[in-house]
Design a protein around this motif. Sequence first.
Motif, PDB file in Angstrom:
ATOM      1  N   PRO A 199       1.099  -1.070  -0.007  1.00  0.00           N
ATOM      2  CA  PRO A 199       0.110   0.244   0.436  1.00  0.00           C
ATOM      3  C   PRO A 199       0.563   1.391  -0.200  1.00  0.00           C
ATOM      4  N   GLU A 200       0.150   2.358  -0.694  1.00  0.00           N
ATOM      5  CA  GLU A 200       1.104   3.380  -0.988  1.00  0.00           C
ATOM      6  C   GLU A 200       1.524   3.881   0.213  1.00  0.00           C
ATOM      7  N   HIS A 201       2.309   4.820   0.558  1.00  0.00           N
ATOM      8  CA  HIS A 201       2.595   5.647   1.106  1.00  0.00           C
ATOM      9  C   HIS A 201       2.259   5.064   3.056  1.00  0.00           C
ATOM     10  N   PHE A 202       1.622   4.001   3.176  1.00  0.00           N
ATOM     11  CA  PHE A 202       1.476   3.266   4.354  1.00  0.00           C
ATOM     12  C   PHE A 202       2.186   3.333   5.206  1.00  0.00           C
ATOM     13  N   GLY A 203       3.357   4.062   5.219  1.00  0.00           N
ATOM     14  CA  GLY A 203       5.079   4.412   6.296  1.00  0.00           C
ATOM     15  C   GLY A 203       4.260   5.429   6.932  1.00  0.00           C
ATOM     16  N   ARG A 204       4.410   6.461   5.650  1.00  0.00           N
ATOM     17  CA  ARG A 204       3.564   7.341   6.081  1.00  0.00           C
ATOM     18  C   ARG A 204       3.097   8.228   7.156  1.00  0.00           C
ATOM     19  N   VAL A 227      -2.594  -8.156   5.431  1.00  0.00           N
ATOM     20  CA  VAL A 227      -2.018  -8.913   4.865  1.00  0.00           C
ATOM     21  C   VAL A 227      -0.919  -8.490   3.763  1.00  0.00           C
ATOM     22  N   HIS A 228      -0.345  -7.557   3.461  1.00  0.00           N
ATOM     23  CA  HIS A 228       1.051  -7.028   2.918  1.00  0.00           C
ATOM     24  C   HIS A 228       1.760  -7.997   4.035  1.00  0.00           C
ATOM     25  N   GLU A 229       1.923  -7.600   5.761  1.00  0.00           N
ATOM     26  CA  GLU A 229       2.372  -7.891   6.426  1.00  0.00           C
ATOM     27  C   GLU A 229       2.951  -9.563   6.452  1.00  0.00           C
ATOM     28  N   LEU A 263       1.452 -12.178   4.127  1.00  0.00           N
ATOM     29  CA  LEU A 263       2.795 -12.470   2.992  1.00  0.00           C
ATOM     30  C   LEU A 263       4.011 -12.451   2.480  1.00  0.00           C
ATOM     31  N   GLY A 264       3.906 -11.280   3.225  1.00  0.00           N
ATOM     32  CA  GLY A 264       5.745 -10.879   3.275  1.00  0.00           C
ATOM     33  C   GLY A 264       6.132 -11.829   4.411  1.00  0.00           C
ATOM     34  N   LEU A 265       5.874 -11.488   5.291  1.00  0.00           N
ATOM     35  CA  LEU A 265       6.438 -12.520   6.717  1.00  0.00           C
ATOM     36  C   LEU A 265       6.590 -14.118   6.093  1.00  0.00           C
ATOM     37  N   ALA A 277      16.302 -10.070   1.827  1.00  0.00           N
ATOM     38  CA  ALA A 277      16.817  -8.351   2.945  1.00  0.00           C
ATOM     39  C   ALA A 277      15.022  -8.262   3.063  1.00  0.00           C
ATOM     40  N   VAL A 278      14.425  -8.707   1.607  1.00  0.00           N
ATOM     41  CA  VAL A 278      13.500  -7.384   1.346  1.00  0.00           C
ATOM     42  C   VAL A 278      12.385  -7.537   3.162  1.00  0.00           C
ATOM     43  N   PRO A 279      12.144  -9.021   3.759  1.00  0.00           N
ATOM     44  CA  PRO A 279      11.279  -9.207   4.587  1.00  0.00           C
ATOM     45  C   PRO A 279      11.782  -8.152   6.164  1.00  0.00           C
ATOM     46  N   SER A 311      14.149  -6.129   6.022  1.00  0.00           N
ATOM     47  CA  SER A 311      14.656  -4.962   6.258  1.00  0.00           C
ATOM     48  C   SER A 311      12.475  -4.304   6.696  1.00  0.00           C
ATOM     49  N   ALA A 312      11.665  -4.886   6.644  1.00  0.00           N
ATOM     50  CA  ALA A 312      10.448  -4.460   6.732  1.00  0.00           C
ATOM     51  C   ALA A 312      10.829  -4.535   8.430  1.00  0.00           C
ATOM     52  N   LEU A 313      10.761  -5.480   9.283  1.00  0.00           N
ATOM     53  CA  LEU A 313      11.252  -5.861  10.418  1.00  0.00           C
ATOM     54  C   LEU A 313      12.045  -5.282  10.598  1.00  0.00           C
ATOM     55  N   PRO A 370       3.416  -1.446  15.508  1.00  0.00           N
ATOM     56  CA  PRO A 370       2.979  -2.369  15.469  1.00  0.00           C
ATOM     57  C   PRO A 370       3.254  -4.171  13.927  1.00  0.00           C
ATOM     58  N   LEU A 371       3.752  -4.599  13.916  1.00  0.00           N
ATOM     59  CA  LEU A 371       3.654  -6.042  12.746  1.00  0.00           C
ATOM     60  C   LEU A 371       2.581  -6.277  13.107  1.00  0.00           C
ATOM     61  N   THR A 372       1.619  -6.134  12.250  1.00  0.00           N
ATOM     62  CA  THR A 372      -0.185  -7.112  12.597  1.00  0.00           C
ATOM     63  C   THR A 372      -0.450  -7.924  11.114  1.00  0.00           C
ATOM     64  N   TRP A 413      14.801   2.340   7.000  1.00  0.00           N
ATOM     65  CA  TRP A 413      14.849   1.172   7.163  1.00  0.00           C
ATOM     66  C   TRP A 413      13.492   1.055   6.046  1.00  0.00           C
ATOM     67  N   GLY A 414      12.379   1.927   5.895  1.00  0.00           N
ATOM     68  CA  GLY A 414      10.887   2.489   5.684  1.00  0.00           C
ATOM     69  C   GLY A 414      11.264   2.538   3.897  1.00  0.00           C
ATOM     70  N   ASP A 415      12.001   3.635   3.905  1.00  0.00           N
ATOM     71  CA  ASP A 415      13.005   3.190   2.324  1.00  0.00           C
ATOM     72  C   ASP A 415      13.662   2.171   2.108  1.00  0.00           C
ATOM     73  N   VAL A 416      14.633   2.042   2.842  1.00  0.00           N
ATOM     74  CA  VAL A 416      15.216   1.286   1.654  1.00  0.00           C
ATOM     75  C   VAL A 416      14.391  -0.356   1.400  1.00  0.00           C
ATOM     76  N   HIS A 417      13.363  -0.102   2.599  1.00  0.00           N
ATOM     77  CA  HIS A 417      12.617  -1.951   2.214  1.00  0.00           C
ATOM     78  C   HIS A 417      11.426  -1.030   0.640  1.00  0.00           C
ATOM     79  N   GLY A 418      11.251  -0.139   0.884  1.00  0.00           N
ATOM     80  CA  GLY A 418      10.224   0.069  -0.238  1.00  0.00           C
ATOM     81  C   GLY A 418      11.392   0.098  -1.623  1.00  0.00           C
TER      82      GLY A 418
HETATM   83  C1  HEM Z   1       8.671 -10.322  -0.558  1.00  0.00           C
HETATM   84  C2  HEM Z   1       7.711  -9.417   0.842  1.00  0.00           C
HETATM   85  C3  HEM Z   1       7.185  -7.974   0.217  1.00  0.00           C
HETATM   86  C4  HEM Z   1       7.896  -6.898  -0.708  1.00  0.00           C
HETATM   87  C5  HEM Z   1       7.708  -7.571  -2.381  1.00  0.00           C
HETATM   88  C6  HEM Z   1       7.059  -6.318  -0.281  1.00  0.00           C
HETATM   89  C7  HEM Z   1       7.086  -4.173  -0.748  1.00  0.00           C
HETATM   90  C8  HEM Z   1       6.814  -3.450  -0.637  1.00  0.00           C
HETATM   91  C9  HEM Z   1       6.894  -2.033  -1.535  1.00  0.00           C
HETATM   92  C10 HEM Z   1       7.120  -2.187  -2.935  1.00  0.00           C
HETATM   93  C11 HEM Z   1       6.618  -1.274  -0.400  1.00  0.00           C
HETATM   94  C12 HEM Z   1       6.459   0.421  -0.743  1.00  0.00           C
HETATM   95  C13 HEM Z   1       4.950   0.982  -1.072  1.00  0.00           C
HETATM   96  C14 HEM Z   1       5.095   2.304  -1.089  1.00  0.00           C
HETATM   97  O1  HEM Z   1       5.597   3.010  -1.032  1.00  0.00           O
HETATM   98  O2  HEM Z   1       4.801   2.628  -2.168  1.00  0.00           O
HETATM   99  C15 HEM Z   1       6.431  -1.490   0.538  1.00  0.00           C
HETATM  100  C16 HEM Z   1       6.458  -0.957   2.075  1.00  0.00           C
HETATM  101  C17 HEM Z   1       6.017  -1.329   3.567  1.00  0.00           C
HETATM  102  N1  HEM Z   1       6.365  -2.823   4.000  1.00  0.00           N
HETATM  103 FE1  HEM Z   1       6.894  -4.155   2.355  1.00  0.00          FE
HETATM  104  N2  HEM Z   1       7.480  -6.029   1.281  1.00  0.00           N
HETATM  105  C18 HEM Z   1       7.701  -7.075   1.574  1.00  0.00           C
HETATM  106  C19 HEM Z   1       7.030  -7.829   3.064  1.00  0.00           C
HETATM  107  C20 HEM Z   1       7.142  -6.623   4.195  1.00  0.00           C
HETATM  108  C21 HEM Z   1       7.477  -7.755   4.897  1.00  0.00           C
HETATM  109  C22 HEM Z   1       7.291  -8.863   5.973  1.00  0.00           C
HETATM  110  C23 HEM Z   1       6.262  -6.446   5.776  1.00  0.00           C
HETATM  111  C24 HEM Z   1       6.376  -6.375   7.179  1.00  0.00           C
HETATM  112  C25 HEM Z   1       6.649  -7.145   7.907  1.00  0.00           C
HETATM  113  C26 HEM Z   1       6.363  -5.429   5.414  1.00  0.00           C
HETATM  114  C27 HEM Z   1       6.107  -4.361   6.179  1.00  0.00           C
HETATM  115  C28 HEM Z   1       5.926  -3.070   4.991  1.00  0.00           C
HETATM  116  C29 HEM Z   1       5.993  -1.455   5.579  1.00  0.00           C
HETATM  117  C30 HEM Z   1       5.936  -1.279   7.156  1.00  0.00           C
HETATM  118  C31 HEM Z   1       6.125  -0.156   4.201  1.00  0.00           C
HETATM  119  C32 HEM Z   1       5.936   1.321   4.911  1.00  0.00           C
HETATM  120  C33 HEM Z   1       7.616   1.212   4.470  1.00  0.00           C
HETATM  121  C34 HEM Z   1       7.500   3.273   4.890  1.00  0.00           C
HETATM  122  O3  HEM Z   1       7.034   3.633   4.042  1.00  0.00           O
HETATM  123  O4  HEM Z   1       7.994   3.061   5.860  1.00  0.00           O
HETATM  124  N3  HEM Z   1       6.073  -5.214   3.432  1.00  0.00           N
HETATM  125  N4  HEM Z   1       6.391  -2.846   1.317  1.00  0.00           N
END
Ligand code: HEM
Length: 186
Positions: free
Chosen positions: A31-36, A52-54, A56-58, A103-105, A107-109, A118-120, A144-149
């Motif tokens: 979900p876009e911008h949900f970090g913000r 669902v995103h979190e 699936l990622g885990l 690294a993707v999951p 960085s999210a943690l 919270p992790l939900t 780490w939010g930027d790194v994860h995106g």
């Molecule tokens: C293969 C698995 C994953 C993929 C491909 C993925 C992909 C992405 C992408 C592309 C974004 C940026 C969304 C945007 O702003 O447009 C994002 C944001 C985020 N995802 Fe994931 N993600 C994955 C796993 C996870 C997991 C495991 C978690 C939680 C434990 C998670 C939590 C988050 C959070 C918190 C953000 C917002 C970061 C921020 O802007 O501060 N994601 N993810």
Amino acid sequence: MNTPNTHYDTLSRALHWLTAIAVIAAFILGPEHFGREMRQGLDPATRWDIVVHETLGLLVMTLTLLRLVWVAVRPAQPRFDMPGWMHLTARATHGLLWLMLLAVPMSALLALGSEGHPLTLLGGLRINEMPVIAQSPLANLADWGDVHGMLGDMILWLSGLHAVAALYHHFFLKDGVLMSMLRSRR
Ligand code: HEM
Ligand code: HEM
């Protein structure tokens, strides 16, 4: 004489495709911008797409750890005749994909833990704080939010290239690489 292995075993194929589907679904639901929004006070448990995103990622991280254990003990993977550079490129791409799958999951943690979000997860599972991450020296090393995106985008690009290469093998080189991951030996 041993017959050369031409196909991946059933468990490797099942884990590959399950992981691929979970990565793509997690990306689509990223979900876009949900970090913000979380930084502005949104409770992520109120948004199904975040939950669902979190989840699936885990799932991706868990499947990857299981796969790595299986890779260490499974039957030998298939080998195909191809030029050295192609073999090296395939190995490097797989290595990078393995790295990104962790690294993707992770960085999210780090993002959630360092910002105190919270992790939900589905089923009402919730971890409010991750003090081990929050107090670790890694927490302040990056946004780490930027790194994860960024990593989330990169894994999609890389697996896109990887899929194009698999289709090239199938349609142009006609060498059985794609089929080795699609079905068992007849
Ligand atoms: C293969 C698995 C994953 C993929 C491909 C993925 C992909 C992405 C992408 C592309 C974004 C940026 C969304 C945007 O702003 O447009 C994002 C944001 C985020 N995802 Fe994931 N993600 C994955 C796993 C996870 C997991 C495991 C978690 C939680 C434990 C998670 C939590 C988050 C959070 C918190 C953000 C917002 C970061 C921020 O802007 O501060 N994601 N993810
Ligand atoms: C997010 C999506 C994907 C990820 C993360 C991914 C990752 C991987 C990894 C890590 C391997 C090594 C597997 C092992 O040793 O057990 C692999 C192999 C393979 N993948 Fe994917 N994959 C994805 C999508 C796809 C797609 C869409 C296709 C086909 C169109 C594909 C075709 C293959 C093939 C044919 C192999 C075996 C290649 C060989 O042995 O050289 N993958 N993939």
